[in-house]
Design an enzyme around this catalytic site. Structure first.
Site, PDB file in Angstrom:
ATOM      1  N   GLY B  45       0.852  -1.181   0.000  1.00 36.39           N
ATOM      2  CA  GLY B  45       0.000   0.000   0.000  1.00 36.39           C
ATOM      3  C   GLY B  45       0.885   1.227   0.000  1.00 36.39           C
ATOM      4  CB  THR B  46       1.321   3.870  -2.101  1.00 37.69           C
ATOM      5  OG1 THR B  46       0.010   3.875  -2.654  1.00 37.69           O
ATOM      6  CG2 THR B  46       2.160   2.869  -2.839  1.00 37.69           C
ATOM      7  CB  THR B  47       0.507   8.156  -0.449  1.00 41.72           C
ATOM      8  OG1 THR B  47       1.569   7.820  -1.325  1.00 41.72           O
ATOM      9  CG2 THR B  47       0.843   9.422   0.287  1.00 41.72           C
ATOM     10  CG  ASP B  62      -2.784   5.908  -2.906  1.00 40.74           C
ATOM     11  OD1 ASP B  62      -2.518   5.596  -1.727  1.00 40.74           O
ATOM     12  OD2 ASP B  62      -2.255   5.354  -3.867  1.00 40.74           O
ATOM     13  CB  ALA B 220       4.118   3.372  -5.651  1.00 39.65           C
TER      14      ALA B 220
END
Lengths: 321, 269
Positions: B45-47, B62, B220
């Site tokens: 998972g990113t931000t 996101d 990403a």
């Protein structure tokens, strides 16, 4: 003391244990559990604010007990652990009152026959369904026997007069206010109710009662305690209300307590209370702008953290298109 | 199944679900498993960004999960409501992180039911820290989980933010914070846009701007996906409790942000 001097027949042994447990239970004050039109109502005579006889187990499941506090408290905690473990390793919808009642029954039965002393408790596990046909009330006794009850259950000290009072007056689909008034007057019929020395004619007041509901209409966690002004108002004989507000208390704090007297269902209230009610009602409507959608919706489960329909509109349909 | 409940169910004094699991069935805990040597590739998972506003706090994430340079999932939810007054967002190994959040949610509700009272906000932050600490062994294998936790402090009436590192260190953050691969860019945007006394709707706007900037410079992080109508997940916590923002509301703000950035890629300032 290590060797048994005489033969004791199993019948006698079980009878002695049962008598012992029954005696312990009979010392306590009574609890009534009954279903009403919108859910299941729990009413206990309990003078303590902190030591509860009624408690939430899971989303739709609650627990009520009489007898020895430390023993039923242990069972309550075990039930919460059982339910949370179930819900965590399967899904929230896989936690059922029937499963919990079985686990309790096995435990109580094993303790009754194997341990040094049986539990001096009697408990009710209740689950509120989608409609009143789906409501389940299980009553468990000290020896592990389970009964699937319909309508109402009375447990505790002198249950006979209470049961009689309820049997003659109980009808399904009563409103909360009616069911509560009936339960309280039935509990007051117990000669041991209220302060010692009273003849039993006095009606139990809000300070001597612990009242909670499993309210079908609430999202996810259905258990609510009813306290404070709301309870007083529900019990008020001259100006009663018949249901709890649809919205939870707007103040920050534990979500399971309803205390605000904000219902105004009856149009024939006298002016004073009417005025007071409209004022508060205005506040509530503002507070819960997304009425009915309190923040306490399905959101604490990652799998169902949004209503299903919204998710479908969100992703599924448009990715196909 | 029909057996007497084991002794772990009756052990006294514990109001922690994690401790109960450790005694009863440690295999159910992320930290209770033995993992073979080696490195696996799993979705990340990113931000996640979080912004304090007047009387509350907001968290937004996101929707993208990546595996190397491959998009593993475009609509993953990475912000979770953990109880009535707190939210958590996750960055790092998605599978493990979601498991940690699920466990954390049960932990909070379990405590609430057994104790009959709400856990303090610091208490919640510390419980989450101990769960992350338990994950250190997996983090060493490249399966790190880095959450961000925010909640409403009932005593002070303010929103608060707690950030974590992989060792379980828990730090309180002021004003705003971001974690995940795009967090550098998101933090830059937040720093320029945040000011005291923000309203909730202003905070929503700022969070979306920050996520836009993160997606702009970090491959990403997923940007606004207008064609699929995939919007960031946004949850707010204040005196009204923790709740998700309606996706229609988010859609409108995203549309405004995207429109305002036409011929102005730097966005609001």
């Amino acid at each position: 003391m290590t060797q048994m001097p005489f033969y004791v027949s199993p019948e006698q042994l079980m009878k002695d244990r049962a008598d012992f447990a029954r005696k312990g239970i009979a010392r306590g004050r009574s609890v009534v559990v009954l279903s009403y039109d919108k859910g299941i109502l729990f009413v206990a005579e309990n003078h303590s604010r902190a030591l509860h006889k009624i408690s939430e187990i899971y989303d739709r499941i609650a627990f009520a007990a009489v007898g020895k506090y430390n023993e039923f408290e242990n069972l309550r905690v075990a039930g919460i652990r059982y339910a949370d473990l179930r819900g965590y390793s399967y899904d929230r919808s896989d936690v059922t009152a029937r499963g919990l009642a079985n686990a309790y029954a096995q435990t109580l039965g094993a303790v009754f026959t194997q341990d040094a002393k049986p539990f001096e408790v009697e408990i009710v596990v209740a689950e509120v369904g989608e409609d009143s046909d789906g409501d389940q009330i299980y009553r468990l006794t000290y020896d592990g026997s389970v009964a699937d009850e319909h309508g109402f259950v009375v447990m505790g000290g002198t249950t006979e007069p209470i049961e009689q009072a309820l049997r003659s007056r109980y009808t399904p689909h009563q409103s909360l206010g009616e069911a509560l008034a009936m339960a309280v007057s039935a509990l007051s019929a117990d000669p041991s109710a209220g302060e010692a020395g009273e003849s039993g004619s006095a009606r139990l007041g809000p300070g001597q009662l612990e009242v909670a509901i499993l309210d079908r209409g609430r999202p996810r966690r259905k258990f609510r305690r009813i306290v404070g002004p709301l309870l007083e108002r529900l019990l008020n004989e001259s100006d009663p209300i018949h249901d709890v507000p649809d919205t939870d208390d707007p103040v920050p704090g534990p979500h399971d307590t309803l205390s605000h007297d904000t219902v105004n269902h009856d149009s024939n209230h006298h002016d004073e209370s009417n005025h007071h009610d409209t004022g508060e009602q205005g506040d509530v409507t503002q507070d819960s702008a997304g009425a009915g959608d309190s923040p306490r919706h399905e959101s604490t489960n990652p799998q169902t953290q949004r209503p299903r329909t919204e998710g479908e509109v969100d992703g599924g349909e448009s990715t196909q298109g | 199944m029909s057996e007497r409940l084991s002794a772990a169910f009756f052990s006294s004094g514990g109001s922690s679900f994690t401790e109960f699991l450790a005694a009863h069935d440690p295999g159910l805990l992320p930290s209770g498993r033995t993992v073979p040597e080696g490195v696996v590739e799993a979705p990340h998972g990113t931000t996640i960004v979080t912004v304090i506003y007047d009387g509350g706090v907001l968290m937004a994430g996101d929707r993208r999960a990546t595996m190397g340079n491959f998009i593993a999932n475009r609509e993953m939810e990475k912000v979770f409501v953990t109880d009535d007054y707190s939210v958590a967002g996750i960055a790092g190994t998605a599978g493990l992180a979601i498991e940690v959040v699920r466990l954390f949610q049960v932990e909070l509700e379990h405590y609430e039911k057994i104790e009959g009272t709400l856990m303090s906000l610091e208490g919640k932050a510390n419980r989450l820290a101990s769960m992350i600490r338990g994950n250190l062994g997996l983090a060493m294998r490249g399966l790190a989980v880095v959450p961000l936790f925010a909640g409403y402090d009932i005593d002070t009436g303010k929103g608060r933010i707690f950030s974590y590192d992989v060792t379980g260190g828990c730090y309180e953050e002021q004003h705003h914070h971001a974690v995940g691969s795009g967090s550098l860019f998101a933090r830059g945007a937040l720093k320029k846009l945040w000011r005291t006394g923000l309203s909730r709707s202003e905070a929503v706007r700022i969070a979306i701007e920050a996520l836009y900037d993160a997606a702009d410079d970090d491959s990403a992080t997923g940007g606004p996906d207008l064609s699929r109508r995939i919007w960031p997940t946004i949850a707010t916590v204040d005196i009204e409790g923790a709740q998700f923002l309606d996706s229609e509301v988010v859609a409108q703000v995203v549309a405004t942000v995207v429109a305002d950035r036409q011929d102005n890629p730097g966005g609001a300032r």
